[in-house]
Write a protein that holds these residues in place. Structure first.
Motif: not given
Ligand SMILES: CC(C)(COP(=O)(O)OP(=O)(O)OC[C@H]1O[C@@H](n2cnc3c(N)ncnc32)[C@H](O)[C@@H]1OP(=O)(O)O)[C@@H](O)C(=O)NCCC(=O)NCCS
Length: 187
Positions: A80-95
């Motif tokens: 059973a799925l109990a938890g999720i952790c997600l790390i996502q890029g803030k933007s695709g821009r190089r800076k």
């Protein structure tokens, strides 16, 4: 990117399985997000704002798998799925593409077993193998459980953003901004 599946022993003796999502997990992930939104004010969306379709969620899962700036870890107990952790890029821009946002949620029935700690520990370790340099997050005032988890993992406080959330009852919550610098690991 995908992580190597692993297991973690919980405080009650059960075993938690951690792995990356597959497109078939899309429906369970949406159900999880809606359930957590019902259970706590400490996530950013209300249940009726979670309108993503199964197909859209499956497409996101494919994106997590393909990207070196994104990482998703699921925690299962007895399948059973109990938890999720997600790390996502803030933007695709190089800076700013070295910067990412982290979100984590565990269903209330599974709180205090160590799943939050297991998810965070796996995500931070795996982030060091990717192009992720800085992980940022926002925690609502009063969410001491999450604050403690992040502090223990090495996140530092950057500041408090006032009136960051306006709740359904008209009250406001500030949010602490916290940052973690990822240690590079070969892999
Ligand atoms: C925050 C959350 C992910 C923690 O998940 P969890 O599986 O319960 O976390 P763990 O059992 O690994 O650890 C919880 C830690 O909280 C801390 N804690 C628990 N109650 C606490 C309290 N009242 N005050 C301070 N710290 C507390 C403890 O340090 C505990 O770890 P320990 O028992 O090992 O010392 C979970 O509660 C959750 O999903 N909450 C709703 C969504 C959310 O707030 N997400 C974070 C948004 S920023």
């Amino acid at each position: 990117m995908k992580i190597e599946p692993r297991t973690w022993s919980l405080k009650d003796g059960r075993i938690c399985c951690l792995r990356s999502p597959e497109p078939d997990d899309a429906e369970a992930m949406i159900r999880h997000a809606r359930r957590v939104a019902d259970e706590t004010e400490f996530v950013s969306a209300y249940r009726d704002e979670i309108n993503i379709t199964t197909e859209e969620q499956a497409a996101l899962i494919e994106q997590y798998t393909a990207s070196v700036y994104q990482l998703c870890v699921l925690a299962f107990i007895d399948d059973a799925l109990a938890g999720i952790c997600l790390i996502q890029g803030k933007s695709g821009r190089r800076k700013s593409r070295h910067r990412t946002d982290l979100g984590i949620s565990v269903q209330k029935a599974y709180w205090s077993l160590g799943i939050g700690r297991a998810l965070l520990s796996a995500a931070l370790e795996e982030a060091g193998k990717l192009e992720i340099e800085q992980i940022e997050l926002a925690v609502y005032e009063g969410n001491e459980r999450a604050r403690q988890l992040y502090k223990d993992a090495g996140f530092l406080d950057v500041g408090l953003l006032p009136r960051a959330a306006r709740l359904a009852d008209g009250s406001y919550l500030g949010e602490y901004i916290m940052v973690f610098n990822v240690q590079r690991r070969g892999g």
